[in-house]
Enzyme design. Structure first.
Site, PDB file in Angstrom:
ATOM      1  N   GLU A  32       0.855  -1.202   0.000  1.00 39.56           N
ATOM      2  CA  GLU A  32       0.000   0.000   0.000  1.00 39.56           C
ATOM      3  C   GLU A  32       0.883   1.242   0.000  1.00 39.56           C
ATOM      4  O   GLU A  32       1.839   1.334   0.773  1.00 39.56           O
ATOM      5  CB  GLU A  32      -0.896  -0.036   1.248  1.00 39.56           C
ATOM      6  CG  GLU A  32      -2.306   0.416   1.005  1.00 39.56           C
ATOM      7  CD  GLU A  32      -3.088  -0.494   0.054  1.00 39.56           C
ATOM      8  OE1 GLU A  32      -3.331  -0.062  -1.091  1.00 39.56           O
ATOM      9  OE2 GLU A  32      -3.455  -1.610   0.447  1.00 39.56           O
ATOM     10  N   THR A  34       2.918   1.927  -2.072  1.00 40.72           N
ATOM     11  CA  THR A  34       4.209   1.574  -2.655  1.00 40.72           C
ATOM     12  C   THR A  34       4.266   1.946  -4.141  1.00 40.72           C
ATOM     13  O   THR A  34       5.348   2.071  -4.696  1.00 40.72           O
ATOM     14  CB  THR A  34       4.491   0.066  -2.503  1.00 40.72           C
ATOM     15  OG1 THR A  34       3.311  -0.639  -2.903  1.00 40.72           O
ATOM     16  CG2 THR A  34       4.823  -0.298  -1.072  1.00 40.72           C
ATOM     17  N   ASP A  35       3.098   2.142  -4.763  1.00 41.45           N
ATOM     18  CA  ASP A  35       3.126   2.354  -6.224  1.00 41.45           C
ATOM     19  C   ASP A  35       3.797   3.671  -6.611  1.00 41.45           C
ATOM     20  O   ASP A  35       4.640   3.703  -7.494  1.00 41.45           O
ATOM     21  CB  ASP A  35       1.737   2.189  -6.869  1.00 41.45           C
ATOM     22  CG  ASP A  35       0.665   3.132  -6.357  1.00 41.45           C
ATOM     23  OD1 ASP A  35       0.894   3.837  -5.340  1.00 41.45           O
ATOM     24  OD2 ASP A  35      -0.425   3.170  -6.970  1.00 41.45           O
ATOM     25  N   ALA A 122     -14.627   3.709  -1.520  1.00 40.28           N
ATOM     26  CA  ALA A 122     -14.469   2.616  -0.555  1.00 40.28           C
ATOM     27  C   ALA A 122     -13.095   1.960  -0.639  1.00 40.28           C
ATOM     28  O   ALA A 122     -12.853   0.937  -0.016  1.00 40.28           O
ATOM     29  CB  ALA A 122     -15.560   1.561  -0.762  1.00 40.28           C
ATOM     30  N   LEU A 124     -11.871   0.617  -3.339  1.00 37.29           N
ATOM     31  CA  LEU A 124     -11.886  -0.454  -4.340  1.00 37.29           C
ATOM     32  C   LEU A 124     -11.719   0.119  -5.751  1.00 37.29           C
ATOM     33  O   LEU A 124     -11.947  -0.546  -6.737  1.00 37.29           O
ATOM     34  CB  LEU A 124     -13.175  -1.279  -4.231  1.00 37.29           C
ATOM     35  CG  LEU A 124     -13.384  -1.959  -2.866  1.00 37.29           C
ATOM     36  CD1 LEU A 124     -14.684  -2.754  -2.847  1.00 37.29           C
ATOM     37  CD2 LEU A 124     -12.214  -2.878  -2.496  1.00 37.29           C
ATOM     38  N   SER A 126     -13.134   2.811  -7.570  1.00 32.17           N
ATOM     39  CA  SER A 126     -14.193   3.195  -8.515  1.00 32.17           C
ATOM     40  C   SER A 126     -13.673   4.264  -9.463  1.00 32.17           C
ATOM     41  O   SER A 126     -14.126   4.364 -10.609  1.00 32.17           O
ATOM     42  CB  SER A 126     -15.416   3.711  -7.762  1.00 32.17           C
ATOM     43  OG  SER A 126     -15.137   4.945  -7.121  1.00 32.17           O
ATOM     44  N   GLU A 157      -6.107  11.504 -13.410  1.00 27.93           N
ATOM     45  CA  GLU A 157      -6.391  11.600 -11.976  1.00 27.93           C
ATOM     46  C   GLU A 157      -5.376  12.483 -11.256  1.00 27.93           C
ATOM     47  O   GLU A 157      -5.729  13.277 -10.392  1.00 27.93           O
ATOM     48  CB  GLU A 157      -6.450  10.201 -11.347  1.00 27.93           C
ATOM     49  CG  GLU A 157      -6.865  10.245  -9.888  1.00 27.93           C
ATOM     50  CD  GLU A 157      -7.601   9.016  -9.401  1.00 27.93           C
ATOM     51  OE1 GLU A 157      -8.037   8.175 -10.220  1.00 27.93           O
ATOM     52  OE2 GLU A 157      -7.758   8.883  -8.171  1.00 27.93           O
ATOM     53  N   ASP A 169      -4.031   1.478  -9.620  1.00 25.95           N
ATOM     54  CA  ASP A 169      -5.467   1.304  -9.852  1.00 25.95           C
ATOM     55  C   ASP A 169      -5.792   1.195 -11.334  1.00 25.95           C
ATOM     56  O   ASP A 169      -6.548   0.317 -11.763  1.00 25.95           O
ATOM     57  CB  ASP A 169      -6.243   2.473  -9.238  1.00 25.95           C
ATOM     58  CG  ASP A 169      -6.060   2.550  -7.735  1.00 25.95           C
ATOM     59  OD1 ASP A 169      -5.449   1.628  -7.157  1.00 25.95           O
ATOM     60  OD2 ASP A 169      -6.529   3.542  -7.135  1.00 25.95           O
TER      61      ASP A 169
HETATM   62  P1  ADP Z   1     -12.232   4.987  -4.894  1.00 30.06           P
HETATM   63  O1  ADP Z   1     -11.483   5.064  -6.163  1.00 30.06           O
HETATM   64  O2  ADP Z   1     -11.508   4.222  -3.837  1.00 30.06           O
HETATM   65  O3  ADP Z   1     -13.626   4.492  -5.051  1.00 30.06           O
HETATM   66  P2  ADP Z   1     -11.898   7.829  -5.027  1.00 30.06           P
HETATM   67  O4  ADP Z   1     -12.091   8.924  -4.045  1.00 30.06           O
HETATM   68  O5  ADP Z   1     -10.578   7.679  -5.663  1.00 30.06           O
HETATM   69  O6  ADP Z   1     -12.334   6.468  -4.309  1.00 30.06           O
HETATM   70  O7  ADP Z   1     -12.955   7.968  -6.213  1.00 30.06           O
HETATM   71  C1  ADP Z   1     -14.321   8.134  -5.918  1.00 30.06           C
HETATM   72  C2  ADP Z   1     -14.883   9.248  -6.775  1.00 30.06           C
HETATM   73  O8  ADP Z   1     -14.925   8.842  -8.160  1.00 30.06           O
HETATM   74  C3  ADP Z   1     -16.321   9.588  -6.459  1.00 30.06           C
HETATM   75  O9  ADP Z   1     -16.398  10.511  -5.390  1.00 30.06           O
HETATM   76  C4  ADP Z   1     -16.803  10.196  -7.771  1.00 30.06           C
HETATM   77  O10 ADP Z   1     -16.366  11.536  -7.883  1.00 30.06           O
HETATM   78  C5  ADP Z   1     -16.057   9.383  -8.793  1.00 30.06           C
HETATM   79  N1  ADP Z   1     -16.897   8.262  -9.261  1.00 30.06           N
HETATM   80  C6  ADP Z   1     -16.670   6.945  -9.080  1.00 30.06           C
HETATM   81  N2  ADP Z   1     -17.672   6.205  -9.654  1.00 30.06           N
HETATM   82  C7  ADP Z   1     -18.523   7.080 -10.210  1.00 30.06           C
HETATM   83  C8  ADP Z   1     -19.751   6.949 -10.939  1.00 30.06           C
HETATM   84  N3  ADP Z   1     -20.280   5.760 -11.200  1.00 30.06           N
HETATM   85  N4  ADP Z   1     -20.351   8.093 -11.367  1.00 30.06           N
HETATM   86  C9  ADP Z   1     -19.808   9.286 -11.111  1.00 30.06           C
HETATM   87  N5  ADP Z   1     -18.686   9.476 -10.436  1.00 30.06           N
HETATM   88  C10 ADP Z   1     -18.024   8.385  -9.970  1.00 30.06           C
HETATM   89 MG    MG Z   2      -9.631   6.037  -6.486  1.00 31.10          MG
END
Ligand code: ADP
Ligand code: MG
Length: 381
Positions: A32, A34-35, A122, A124, A126, A157, A169
């Site tokens: 974690e 480490t990337d 979370a 994971l 997203s 990002e 990621d």
């Molecule tokens: P993680 O990548 O761990 O889920 P992040 O804070 O890096 O957390 O990214 C989450 C953010 O990405 C959300 O707050 C939102 O801005 C964006 N996001 C992720 N999925 C969606 C989605 N399905 N629709 C719109 N925005 C999204």
């Molecule tokens: Mg993220």
């Protein structure tokens, strides 16, 4: 499929058939922070994914709808290259479109429809799932190397959204493989597959909390690692990143590094080693050793890197007392999100029941459980 063509057509009232792309979230098993120190990580791509559908449009914009947010955003395609971040979800999409345009892949007016079953925020990933699914959709038939797609998502990002993330990621979202974890060398950008033993389940547990510290603390950790590198270079001038420092060498010179930077470096250098050791343990089916390394990694994040939080520590400490649990640790950037647990198959039901009840009793909310099976990387859905 989590996204049906009909709902896309209904939203945008177009006549063309949408094309849908998917990119998975990931759970990082070990390694974690480490990337961005150019070390090793060991994620698996998940079957939870982001789906981005694209339709050609006769307006002049990139129109984006997120089903999960129930929000729409439009930007003229001519404005993309000088777009400014707005500090919200659309930045991830606009950032990708802007990077593509800058890299010589002009964006035609279109409608994008986004639906994801990766829980947002979370740990994971997203965000990378969204970036990569969107990059694939906007590229369409145009060819770009898969490494370049991952790097483009990372640039979107770090440079547009403003999160100075490493490559893990986006790399996992692109290169995920069903049936194995990916051991990624974040310097060479090569990976090898690590087969996981059959007789263990990987369970992510969502604490349902995300502490706001996230981005600023992340930035601070990046800077503290750079401070550690600067201190180490006084004795070892060849060192370019913490990747270049072995655990043995670190132990010999650690007294010369200022205290905070020393602890941050100790986490990164020891977690790099744990990725290597965990991969070897996984290949030889040594579940006890895999579990031990999980807990050691968690303690390192908790005490040296200081990116855990009370709720996550509770989930880890409670989990490792449950019979059949080999190990538990926080996964992802930190300050909330998920833990990842190695659990004997026959112990999973009791694990979820017991941990769920304890968390509910203490924090008044139910954690979510996700069984993680390695999945393929981004593709047309
Ligand atoms: P993680 O990548 O761990 O889920 P992040 O804070 O890096 O957390 O990214 C989450 C953010 O990405 C959300 O707050 C939102 O801005 C964006 N996001 C992720 N999925 C969606 C989605 N399905 N629709 C719109 N925005 C999204
Ligand atoms: Mg993220």
């Amino acid at each position: 499929m989590a996204l049906l063509p009909g709902e896309v057509v209904a939203r945008f009232s177009g006549s063309a058939e949408p094309v849908i792309y998917r990119a998975p979230g990931r759970v990082n098993l070990i390694g974690e922070h480490t990337d961005y120190n150019l070390g090793f990580v060991l994620p698996i791509a998940l079957d939870m994914a982001c789906y981005t559908a694209i339709l050609p449009a006769d307006h002049s914009c990139l129109r984006i709808y997120s089903r999960d947010m129930d929000r729409e955003f439009c930007i003229g395609v001519a404005e993309l290259t000088f777009a400014k971040p707005r500090g919200e979800w659309s930045d991830y999409v606009v950032g990708v479109a802007r990077e593509l345009a800058t890299a010589g892949f002009p964006i035609e007016p279109c409608d994008l429809y986004i639906a994801s079953d990766v829980p947002a925020g979370a740990g994971l990933s997203s965000s990378a799932a969204l970036e990569i699914a969107t990059a694939m959709a906007l590229l369409g038939e145009r060819r770009m190397g898969r490494i370049e797609i991952a790097r483009l998502g990372q640039r979107a990002e770090s440079q547009f959204v403003g999160m100075p993330c490493g490559i893990m990621d986006q790399y996992a979202a692109v290169f995920g493989h069903s049936g194995a974890a990916l051991k990624i060398d974040c310097r060479s950008l090569e990976h090898e597959y690590v087969q996981l033993p059959e007789n263990v389940r990987i369970i992510a547990v969502n604490s349902m909390v995300k502490h706001e510290l996230g981005t600023s603390a992340y930035r601070q950790r990046v800077a503290e690692c750079q401070e550690a590198v600067a201190a180490i270079r006084k004795s070892d001038p060849h060192v370019q990143s913490l990747r270049d420092v072995t655990l043995e060498r670190f132990q010999a010179i650690e007294a010369t590094i200022p205290e905070i930077a020393r602890r941050r470096a100790r986490h990164v250098i020891s977690d790099n080693r744990r990725v290597v050791d965990f991969s070897a343990a996984a290949r030889s089916g040594d579940l006890a050793e895999m579990g031990r390394l999980f807990v050691a990694s968690h303690r390192s994040m908790q005490h040296d890197y200081e990116i855990s939080c009370e709720e996550i520590d509770f989930l880890v400490d409670t989990a490792i007392e449950i019979p059949g649990v080999y190990g538990a640790r926080m996964t992802g950037g930190g300050f909330g999100g998920c833990t990842v647990n190695l659990v004997a198959p026959e112990a999973v039901a009791n694990f979820e029941q017991h941990l769920g009840a304890a968390y509910q009793e203490w924090y008044g909310k139910a954690p979510a459980f996700y069984e993680c099976r390695p999945a393929e990387g981004a593709s047309r859905a």
